[in-house]
Design an enzyme around this catalytic site. Structure first.
Site, short mmCIF file in Angstrom:
data_model
loop_
_atom_site.label_atom_id
_atom_site.label_comp_id
_atom_site.label_asym_id
_atom_site.label_seq_id
_atom_site.Cartn_x
_atom_site.Cartn_y
_atom_site.Cartn_z
CE LYS A 1 60.18 0.43 62.84
NZ LYS A 1 61.30 -0.42 62.50
CE LYS B 1 58.76 7.33 59.72
NZ LYS B 1 58.15 6.11 59.23
P1 NAD Z 1 60.54 4.39 50.81
O1 NAD Z 1 60.42 5.86 50.80
O2 NAD Z 1 61.71 3.73 50.21
O3 NAD Z 1 59.22 3.73 50.14
C1 NAD Z 1 57.93 4.25 50.27
C2 NAD Z 1 57.20 3.97 48.96
O4 NAD Z 1 55.86 4.44 49.09
C3 NAD Z 1 57.81 4.70 47.76
O5 NAD Z 1 58.02 3.79 46.69
C4 NAD Z 1 56.76 5.76 47.41
O6 NAD Z 1 56.72 6.06 46.03
C5 NAD Z 1 55.50 5.06 47.87
N1 NAD Z 1 54.39 5.96 48.12
C6 NAD Z 1 54.40 7.15 48.78
N2 NAD Z 1 53.17 7.68 48.83
C7 NAD Z 1 52.36 6.81 48.17
C8 NAD Z 1 50.97 6.80 47.86
N3 NAD Z 1 50.18 7.80 48.24
N4 NAD Z 1 50.49 5.76 47.17
C9 NAD Z 1 51.29 4.74 46.76
N5 NAD Z 1 52.62 4.70 47.01
C10 NAD Z 1 53.14 5.73 47.71
O7 NAD Z 1 60.37 3.96 52.35
P2 NAD Z 1 60.88 2.59 53.05
O8 NAD Z 1 62.29 2.78 53.48
O9 NAD Z 1 60.47 1.44 52.20
O10 NAD Z 1 59.98 2.65 54.38
C11 NAD Z 1 58.58 2.42 54.35
C12 NAD Z 1 58.10 2.35 55.80
O11 NAD Z 1 58.79 1.28 56.47
C13 NAD Z 1 58.39 3.63 56.59
O12 NAD Z 1 57.32 3.86 57.45
C14 NAD Z 1 59.66 3.28 57.35
O13 NAD Z 1 59.77 4.02 58.55
C15 NAD Z 1 59.46 1.80 57.61
N6 NAD Z 1 60.70 1.01 57.79
C16 NAD Z 1 61.77 1.20 56.96
C17 NAD Z 1 62.91 0.42 57.14
C18 NAD Z 1 64.13 0.58 56.25
O14 NAD Z 1 65.18 0.03 56.59
N7 NAD Z 1 64.04 1.31 55.14
C19 NAD Z 1 62.95 -0.56 58.14
C20 NAD Z 1 61.82 -0.75 58.94
C21 NAD Z 1 60.70 0.04 58.75
#
Ligand code: NAD
Length: 294
Positions: free
Chosen positions: A170, A245
């Site tokens: 990743k 990040k």
């Molecule tokens: P986001 O910030 O939209 O979602 C994260 C969610 O986790 C939020 O709803 C938040 O409230 C929740 N959260 C945070 N701490 C928590 C806890 N202690 N307990 C329960 N819930 C909690 O992030 P995202 O864009 O969905 O990304 C999530 C992961 O996926 C990241 O690691 C990111 O790097 C990865 N990612 C994102 C994408 C993208 O296009 N957004 C693509 C591939 C990978």
């Protein structure tokens, strides 16, 4: 039918969880109650606590921002590891640092759980369409147990090796993505200045050797690709802070491995600058605006 617990229902987690609903019982948890309520309206059960989720689930998927969040929900006193069923399988799909991922896997296995790291690529569009690429680190037996579930969320599922290797894949992939988004932004900015229509450059480059995901799926110039964040005032999508990040994770790993990644380092510096100017919550493709001097 398996009961799947899903923790973290943000940009990615919500559509990924939605794709499991038709096939399995789903219990969900997010620190933002509205995020869990949205899934409840689609048929999921909302857990009031992590403990309640862990006690009901056979498989637990986490989709959280960074390593500290995953560590907290797994390891905290009233967290997932303390309350999970004896044979539970953990699937961490968050993009996190390799060391945390490997350390959690060791602890999970010592406690009798299965655990894989299974970060994803493909963005919100891929999560919604269940066409994600999912890169898995972990034991063969855990991979095979998880695969039918991963196939409900993704199209290309690759076992990349032992625990942590999904995260290695990743951060390498996202180092390419961060660099390529900057390259595409520079090229479209230069083309415009030299009198070339963005439509023409898109038509040519999307069929030429410069072709890449940053052009054909999330073009930073609006109006060229359906569903790109640039069409929607750079609403994420994938935030610039998330990209920063991942780039920092790549640079920490490169430092430890003594590998020279000068373009990765430059991309990290540019996203750090962009974030410090206050644009961290925009989609990462918005960096074109800084490059264009807007
Ligand atoms: P986001 O910030 O939209 O979602 C994260 C969610 O986790 C939020 O709803 C938040 O409230 C929740 N959260 C945070 N701490 C928590 C806890 N202690 N307990 C329960 N819930 C909690 O992030 P995202 O864009 O969905 O990304 C999530 C992961 O996926 C990241 O690691 C990111 O790097 C990865 N990612 C994102 C994408 C993208 O296009 N957004 C693509 C591939 C990978």
């Amino acid at each position: 039918m398996t009961t799947i617990g899903f923790v973290g229902l943000g940009h990615m987690g919500a559509p990924m969880a939605h794709n499991l609903l038709m096939h399995h019982q789903l219990i969900v948890y997010d620190v933002i109650p509205e995020a869990a309520d949205a899934l409840a309206s689609q048929g999921a059960t909302v857990a009031k606590t992590l403990a309640q989720l862990a006690q009901s689930a056979d498989v637990i998927i986490t989709m959280l921002p960074a390593g500290q969040h995953v560590k907290d929900v797994c390891m905290q006193e009233d967290g997932l590891f303390a309350h999970a069923k004896p044979n539970a399988l953990f699937i961490d799909s968050s993009s996190i640092d390799i060391d945390t991922s490997r350390a959690l896997s060791i602890i999970a296995h010592k406690r009798g759980f299965g655990m894989i790291d299974a970060p994803v690529s493909g963005g919100v569009a891929g999560a919604t369409a269940a066409t994600l690429t999912i890169m898995v680190g972990g034991l063969e037996k855990d991979f095979h147990r998880a695969k039918p579930i991963l196939e409900l969320m993704g199209k290309t599922i690759v076992h990349a090796g032992p625990a942590g290797n999904g995260q290695v894949a990743k951060i390498c992939n996202n180092m390419i993505l961060g660099i390529s988004m900057i390259a595409v932004s520079e090229a479209f900015t230069l083309g415009k200045k030299l009198g070339l229509d963005a439509e023409k450059l898109f038509e040519i480059s999307s069929h030429s050797s410069g072709q890449c995901w940053s052009i054909t799926s999330n073009c930073p110039v609006p109006g060229l690709v359906p569903n790109s964040a640039s069409n929607n005032h750079f609403q994420p999508g994938f935030t610039a802070d998330m990209m920063l990040k991942d780039l920092r994770l790549s640079q920490n790993a490169a430092h430890i491995a003594a590998v020279s990644t000068p373009l990765g380092a430059e991309a990290t510096a540019l996203y750090a600058l962009f974030s410090s100017l206050g644009y961290g919550q925009m989609d990462f493709s918005a960096i074109i605006q800084m490059i264009a001097g807007k």
